[in-house]
Design a protein around this motif. Structure first.
Motif, PDB file in Angstrom:
ATOM      1  N   VAL A  99       2.036  -9.124  46.218  1.00 32.29           N
ATOM      2  CA  VAL A  99       2.552  -7.778  46.442  1.00 32.29           C
ATOM      3  C   VAL A  99       3.107  -7.628  47.859  1.00 32.29           C
ATOM      4  N   THR A 100       2.328  -8.033  48.852  1.00 25.00           N
ATOM      5  CA  THR A 100       2.782  -7.868  50.236  1.00 25.00           C
ATOM      6  C   THR A 100       3.929  -8.813  50.570  1.00 25.00           C
ATOM      7  N   ALA A 112       6.266  -9.769  48.678  1.00 24.44           N
ATOM      8  CA  ALA A 112       7.510  -9.268  48.095  1.00 24.44           C
ATOM      9  C   ALA A 112       7.925  -7.935  48.705  1.00 24.44           C
ATOM     10  N   SER A 169       6.514  -5.125  48.177  1.00 23.90           N
ATOM     11  CA  SER A 169       6.496  -4.189  47.055  1.00 23.90           C
ATOM     12  C   SER A 169       5.356  -3.192  47.177  1.00 23.90           C
ATOM     13  N   ALA A 170       5.477  -2.124  46.422  1.00 22.23           N
ATOM     14  CA  ALA A 170       4.446  -1.090  46.419  1.00 22.23           C
ATOM     15  C   ALA A 170       3.396  -1.335  45.353  1.00 22.23           C
ATOM     16  N   SER A 171       3.677  -2.224  44.410  1.00 21.13           N
ATOM     17  CA  SER A 171       2.745  -2.464  43.311  1.00 21.13           C
ATOM     18  C   SER A 171       2.936  -3.869  42.777  1.00 21.13           C
ATOM     19  N   GLU A 198       3.426  -4.563  39.648  1.00 20.90           N
ATOM     20  CA  GLU A 198       4.520  -4.497  38.680  1.00 20.90           C
ATOM     21  C   GLU A 198       5.862  -4.728  39.355  1.00 20.90           C
ATOM     22  N   GLU A 199       6.079  -4.069  40.482  1.00 20.16           N
ATOM     23  CA  GLU A 199       7.343  -4.217  41.197  1.00 20.16           C
ATOM     24  C   GLU A 199       7.521  -5.649  41.700  1.00 20.16           C
ATOM     25  N   ALA A 200       6.455  -6.215  42.275  1.00 23.10           N
ATOM     26  CA  ALA A 200       6.526  -7.585  42.783  1.00 23.10           C
ATOM     27  C   ALA A 200       6.771  -8.574  41.648  1.00 23.10           C
ATOM     28  N   TYR A 201       6.109  -8.364  40.527  1.00 23.05           N
ATOM     29  CA  TYR A 201       6.272  -9.245  39.366  1.00 23.05           C
ATOM     30  C   TYR A 201       7.702  -9.196  38.840  1.00 23.05           C
ATOM     31  N   ARG A 209      10.406  -8.445  40.427  1.00 26.23           N
ATOM     32  CA  ARG A 209      11.301  -9.121  41.367  1.00 26.23           C
ATOM     33  C   ARG A 209      11.193 -10.636  41.219  1.00 26.23           C
TER      34      ARG A 209
END
Length: 243
Positions: free
Chosen positions: A215-216, A218, A220-222, A224-227, A229
């Motif tokens: 997560v960090t 990427a 990202s805030a979550s 899901e968002e990192a995944y 991407r």
């Protein structure tokens, strides 16, 4: 421990798993993620002796599944909660599984109590809801008190109380020193449950890291968002693909 070493699985129309390597260690819950067709099902099928590798190997405790004398005592798996004869009762289903691996009948009663099915133990599985079948599948996975557990979409069909129960169960099993590999498309649930992640796409490893690092890293805030991407462009439907 689960070890996948340069695993390749070819089908007539393509390659489902392509030189995949990763290790799942005991003591943590490891999420196994990837888009549809990424090769997760194929990897697990090879791990459980349901498919032969074209190259490489998939081992449990340093051994191939086919070489285990009492596999339920080594590996517990939940792949399809509906893979139970509908005319059989919950207790009979577990007792037959237990007999195949030399497990005493007392174990079935305690497990039905543990998963919340003691009151319907003699009910036919054909009348069970999906959530009840999930609980029965989890009981079957735990039947041999295995050190390794492989669970596909374990919260499927469960109500909020059931989701919390399986989340706490997985974490408690890992805390006992067991190896827990869980696949789910619910990123919010994986984020709450998993410590580490194995992410694959098109049969290849995309990430082997912790939830926090993914997560960090990427930005990202979550999860899901990192995944999303990480797997952008990795989704591909091919013969032999799966979860």
């Amino acid at each position: 421990m689960i070890e996948v070493n340069e695993l390749t699985k070819r089908y007539r129309h393509g390659v489902a798993v392509d030189g995949l390597s990763f290790t799942v260690r005991p003591g943590v819950v490891t999420g196994f993620l990837g888009p549809n067709g990424a090769g997760k099902t194929t990897t697990v099928r090879v791990l459980l002796g349901l498919a032969a590798p074209s190259a490489g190997e998939a081992l449990v405790g340093g051994r191939a599944y086919a070489s285990l004398h009492h596999p339920l005592r080594e590996v517990g798996a939940l792949l399809d909660a509906n893979a139970v004869h509908p005319g059989r009762s919950a207790v009979d289903h577990l007792r037959w599984l237990a007999r195949t691996n030399g497990i005493g009948p007392a174990r079935t009663s305690s497990l039905l109590e543990r998963v919340g099915l003691a009151g319907v133990a003699r009910g036919r599985v054909g009348g069970f809801s999906l959530g009840m079948r999930q609980r029965l599948g989890i009981a079957a996975a735990l039947l041999g008190d295995p050190g390794v557990l492989i669970l596909d979409e374990p919260v499927n069909g469960l109500d909020p109380q059931g989701v919390r129960w399986i989340r706490e169960l997985m974490r408690s099993l890992a805390a006992e020193g067991r190896t827990v590999l869980v696949s789910s498309h619910l990123m919010s649930e994986v984020e709450l449950t998993a410590d580490r992640l194995i992410v694959i796409g098109r049969g290849r490893l995309l990430a082997d890291t912790t939830v926090g690092e993914l997560v960090t890293g990427a930005g990202s805030a979550s999860l899901e968002e990192a995944y999303l991407r990480l797997t952008d462009g990795a989704a591909e439907h091919r013969a032999g693909g799966g979860w």
